[in-house]
Design an enzyme around this catalytic site. Sequence first.
Site, short mmCIF file in Angstrom:
data_model
loop_
_atom_site.label_atom_id
_atom_site.label_comp_id
_atom_site.label_asym_id
_atom_site.label_seq_id
_atom_site.Cartn_x
_atom_site.Cartn_y
_atom_site.Cartn_z
CD1 TRP A 140 27.67 78.25 3.64
CD2 TRP A 140 25.48 77.89 3.94
NE1 TRP A 140 27.34 77.06 3.02
CE2 TRP A 140 26.00 76.82 3.18
CE3 TRP A 140 24.12 77.89 4.25
CZ2 TRP A 140 25.23 75.75 2.74
CZ3 TRP A 140 23.34 76.83 3.81
CH2 TRP A 140 23.89 75.78 3.07
N PRO A 165 33.54 84.96 8.97
CG PRO A 165 32.04 86.69 9.27
CD PRO A 165 33.49 86.42 9.01
CD GLU A 167 33.18 81.80 1.32
OE1 GLU A 167 33.72 80.99 0.56
OE2 GLU A 167 33.40 81.84 2.54
CB SER A 216 32.44 71.01 3.47
OG SER A 216 33.67 71.56 3.04
N GLY A 220 37.63 70.95 5.76
CA GLY A 220 38.33 70.50 6.97
C GLY A 220 39.62 69.79 6.66
CD GLU A 237 29.69 70.35 13.67
OE1 GLU A 237 29.03 70.00 12.66
OE2 GLU A 237 29.34 71.25 14.44
#
Length: 467
Positions: A140, A165, A167, A216, A220, A237
């Site tokens: 975001w 995308p 939320e 985060s 991940g 990433e």
Amino acid sequence: MVQGVQIEVNDDDGIQYLINTNPATDQIISKVACTTLDELETKIVTSKTAQRKWRLKSPEDRVAVLQEALREVATVQDQLVKLMIQEMGKPIGEAEEELEFAINKDEYFHVLLESLQPQQYENSTVVRHPYGVVAVMSPWNFPVDEILLLALPSLASGNTVIVKPSEVVPETGALLVKTLQSKLPDGVLQLAQGAGDVGAALVQHPGVNLVAMTGSTATGKKILQSASTQLKRVILEMGGKDPMIVLEDANLESAAKDAVAYSLCNSGQVCCSIERIYVANSVYEQFQQLCAKEAASYKVGDGMDPSTKVGPLVSKLQQEQVQTQVQDALEKGAKKLYQSEAVPTTGSFYPVTVLSDVQLDMKLFSAETFGPVVAMTSFDGTEEQAVILANQTEYGLGSCVYTQDMAKAQRIAAMIDAGQVGINCYPLEGMDVQCPWVGHKQSGYGFHSGYAGFLQFSIPKTIVHKK
């Protein structure tokens, strides 16, 4: 990266809706329908079908289509800026800067094309083979640029893409994807909306061949664990806790300006924000004064106000996390050098805060903060201690070293466990388009951008030929 998203279920049809809220005013912007599992199944089948034709185009033809699509994005630039400000609070100047960077990619496409060219050897040719369907899950905090960073090389490599995308910014992501879709063949790029359950369904689906995510470290790890059962490729990433080293011979005015700017950029909500500042004892007091003075020039307010430099945090939950970390530091002995006072009472704003004497046992120096906090402490000024302190983290994204001794700077840079090191600068600023963006340790798994990063979105295939 803490978010906090409200989901509402429609009693009539059972469809889930994201409650999209403005973090500056707490007002509801919209309600966005989440993609159902049946809809997701249809999107994946459509993506696989479309990929059979898309991959047959030459890299040059695919890139030409993508360039035309980006030109179309430029026509809705103002709308995207407004949505970014409304959905995640980014100040208008930073939102405009993100859009300018995101859509002006001539040199970028040149390098991207270069990475897709066959490599000829005496009896063999190595070509780039697309994976198939790529799931792109974007954060975001950079809701336009991060989608493009992952979707463009995926598409150029001959894959089709489904974008989910964050939320937190569903309308920004939707407008970007729909604008790109208008110039792309049907099914090549699709949109899925929803929270973590939709993302998890994408990762687990056998029809998805590559997962590319910026977000985060916790998310991940979940993606990596889920994808491993199918040996699915991933590009992740993740988070950071970036150090800044200020040695006694540094240009203190320049270093203090950068320390504040890159601690507060995007309200501190950047994976590569400066979050730990280590200052040589001999210049520590002077550096504190310079940072406090610099921070006082940063106005906190609604992102629509052109004079605002620090907007709201993305959510109340994020606001609470930053407050918890700051309070913990103060209770354990950190000193408050400066805190802005004129902060709006509505929304999820947090004041610009400058703290000194922040130690490793404080949450502020160990956990990712993601807030408008400048946190520093002193050290003995030696190269050895600088390296030890910089590496005293589970993360390894960015870092920077400030000194006028270039030989010393290079020695320290070589020993820091991070993907990017800036010498007398913030590494993200001014990086050549050829350079990859890499996370060491728990900041990354795979990487993106630059020539080497573009190669991650396809797999090499060797064709051996006999004369």
